[in-house]
Design an enzyme around this catalytic site. Structure first.
Site, PDB file in Angstrom:
ATOM      1  N   GLU A 203     -37.076 -12.802 -16.503  1.00 18.35           N
ATOM      2  CA  GLU A 203     -36.037 -13.790 -16.207  1.00 18.35           C
ATOM      3  C   GLU A 203     -35.685 -13.831 -14.720  1.00 18.35           C
ATOM      4  O   GLU A 203     -34.792 -14.575 -14.315  1.00 18.35           O
ATOM      5  CB  GLU A 203     -34.783 -13.507 -17.035  1.00 18.35           C
ATOM      6  N   GLU A 219     -34.093  -9.217 -11.535  1.00 24.89           N
ATOM      7  CA  GLU A 219     -33.926  -9.770 -12.874  1.00 24.89           C
ATOM      8  C   GLU A 219     -33.050 -11.012 -12.834  1.00 24.89           C
ATOM      9  O   GLU A 219     -32.776 -11.609 -13.866  1.00 24.89           O
ATOM     10  CB  GLU A 219     -33.331  -8.722 -13.804  1.00 24.89           C
ATOM     11  N   GLY A 236     -29.824  -8.911 -14.562  1.00 25.94           N
ATOM     12  CA  GLY A 236     -30.242 -10.020 -15.405  1.00 25.94           C
ATOM     13  C   GLY A 236     -29.279 -11.192 -15.373  1.00 25.94           C
ATOM     14  O   GLY A 236     -28.083 -11.032 -15.589  1.00 25.94           O
ATOM     15  N   ARG A 315     -14.801  -6.526  -7.794  1.00 27.04           N
ATOM     16  CA  ARG A 315     -14.558  -6.447  -9.231  1.00 27.04           C
ATOM     17  C   ARG A 315     -13.435  -7.408  -9.597  1.00 27.04           C
ATOM     18  O   ARG A 315     -12.710  -7.881  -8.731  1.00 27.04           O
ATOM     19  CB  ARG A 315     -14.184  -5.020  -9.637  1.00 27.04           C
ATOM     20  N   ASN A 317      -9.951  -7.813 -11.775  1.00 26.61           N
ATOM     21  CA  ASN A 317      -8.891  -7.071 -12.471  1.00 26.61           C
ATOM     22  C   ASN A 317      -8.801  -7.587 -13.896  1.00 26.61           C
ATOM     23  O   ASN A 317      -8.576  -8.779 -14.120  1.00 26.61           O
ATOM     24  CB  ASN A 317      -7.565  -7.261 -11.738  1.00 26.61           C
ATOM     25  N   SER A 318      -9.004  -6.707 -14.871  1.00 29.07           N
ATOM     26  CA  SER A 318      -9.069  -7.127 -16.272  1.00 29.07           C
ATOM     27  C   SER A 318      -7.729  -7.596 -16.813  1.00 29.07           C
ATOM     28  O   SER A 318      -7.674  -8.244 -17.867  1.00 29.07           O
ATOM     29  CB  SER A 318      -9.597  -5.976 -17.136  1.00 29.07           C
TER      30      SER A 318
END
Length: 342
Positions: A203, A219, A236, A315, A317-318
């Site tokens: 891919e 990937e 990927g 990142r 923040n969730s």
């Protein structure tokens, strides 16, 4: 008087029924040929950039190349003289905008032969000179001629298979650089630069005028104009923003030992040892919260202000959904056995 050349290619190609060039293979192109070779070409063809020699002229050229110590090029000339294919010699006196198909194919193959890196030559006019071609099990076919060729093939008891209709062919049909692994040849276009130790998985995708220093694991997508440094991993489904669409004129690059996580993406350059969390797309205009070592927000900036920076971890923040950036002190380490592509 100087007769210096920027590049030289001896090859053979395919024309349409109307005589238009569709594609050209240059088995061993030369960047900055020696003065002796440049003098031969100048004396043989004057100031012509594109030459279509006959058999006698090719034998004369081979003899002259042997005398200049260019035995490999001489062998190509003799091979062309003894073949039924169309022979072509392209002599680029300067790195100028492209004017025809053979010149375009020479410059694309200079890239895939690792003779120059992306952005090191003038590719202006490329899309204007390259025709759309049906790439088939019987070679390159002009799109307008495809119905007749398909019928003729069936009538002869064969099945003509069309693999793609595109301006660019697969790189592997023209050159396979040493030390690379390509799981699906259709995913790497001619004009890609793949450094030693590069692995392109099924891919993964590498466009023209783009590529890798190697070693590296690809990937995800390396868009046109993007270059990836040694030891980096594109996960990927990830994406790098190129220069062909969306009005993006910035040249995106990825430094050494970086990781762009699965389904992530970047619209800014990364320096060395950077990580982008899986699923996070960092566009140039995105607001990014800069965190100190305690996790406290110091200030908020546009991502473009961080472009090219090293040792960064991006990142999301969730809880708040904010994009955060903090120091990334750990470089990724590729599995050496995976990239020893002997």
């Amino acid at each position: 008087m100087s007769h210096a050349l920027f590049a030289l290619g001896l090859g053979t190609g395919t024309r349409s029924a109307t005589g238009a060039w569709l594609e050209v293979l240059f088995p061993q192109p030369i960047l900055n040929p020696s003065p002796a070779v440049a003098a031969i070409i100048h004396g043989w063809g004057g100031n012509a950039e594109l030459l279509e020699p006959g058999t006698e002229a090719l034998h004369e050229l081979a003899t002259a190349l042997d005398a200049a110590g260019e035995s490999a090029q001489a062998a190509i000339a003799r091979g062309l003289a003894g073949s039924a294919g169309l022979a072509v010699v392209v002599a680029l006196h300067a790195d100028v905008a492209l004017r025809n198909v053979p010149e375009a194919y020479l410059k694309l193959q200079l890239l895939s032969h690792r003779l120059c890196r992306p952005h090191q030559q003038n590719l202006d006019g490329l899309f204007g000179v390259l025709p759309n071609v049906a790439w088939s099990s019987e070679g390159a076919i002009a799109v307008a001629e495809l119905p007749a060729r398909t019928l003729a093939s069936r009538a002869a008891g064969r099945t003509l298979t069309v693999h793609a209709v595109d301006k660019f062919p697969r790189m592997v049909d023209y050159v396979v650089p040493s030390g690379v692994r390509i799981a699906d040849g259709a995913r790497v276009r001619l004009g890609a630069y793949l450094g030693e130790g590069t692995t392109v998985m099924h891919e993964g995708f590498v466009n023209f005028n783009a590529g890798t220093a190697g070693p590296g694991m690809i990937e995800g997508r390396i868009s046109a104009g993007v270059f990836v440094g040694a030891g980096s991993d594109l996960g990927g489904g990830c994406s790098t923003m190129g220069t062909l669409s969306g009005g993006n004129k910035a040249r995106i690059s990825v430094g050494r030992e970086c990781l762009v996580g699965a389904n992530a993406g970047i619209g800014i350059s990364l320096g060395d040892r950077c990580t982008v969390e899986a699923g996070l797309y960092v566009t140039a205009g995105a607001r990014v919260s800069l965190l100190d070592e305690t996790g406290t927000v110091q200030r908020v900036v546009r991502a473009r202000e961080l472009s090219g920076g090293s040792d960064l971890l991006f990142r999301r923040n969730s809880q708040s959904g904010a994009i955060e950036c903090l120091s990334n002190r750990a470089a990724i380490a590729l599995n050496a056995a995976l990239h020893a592509n002997d």
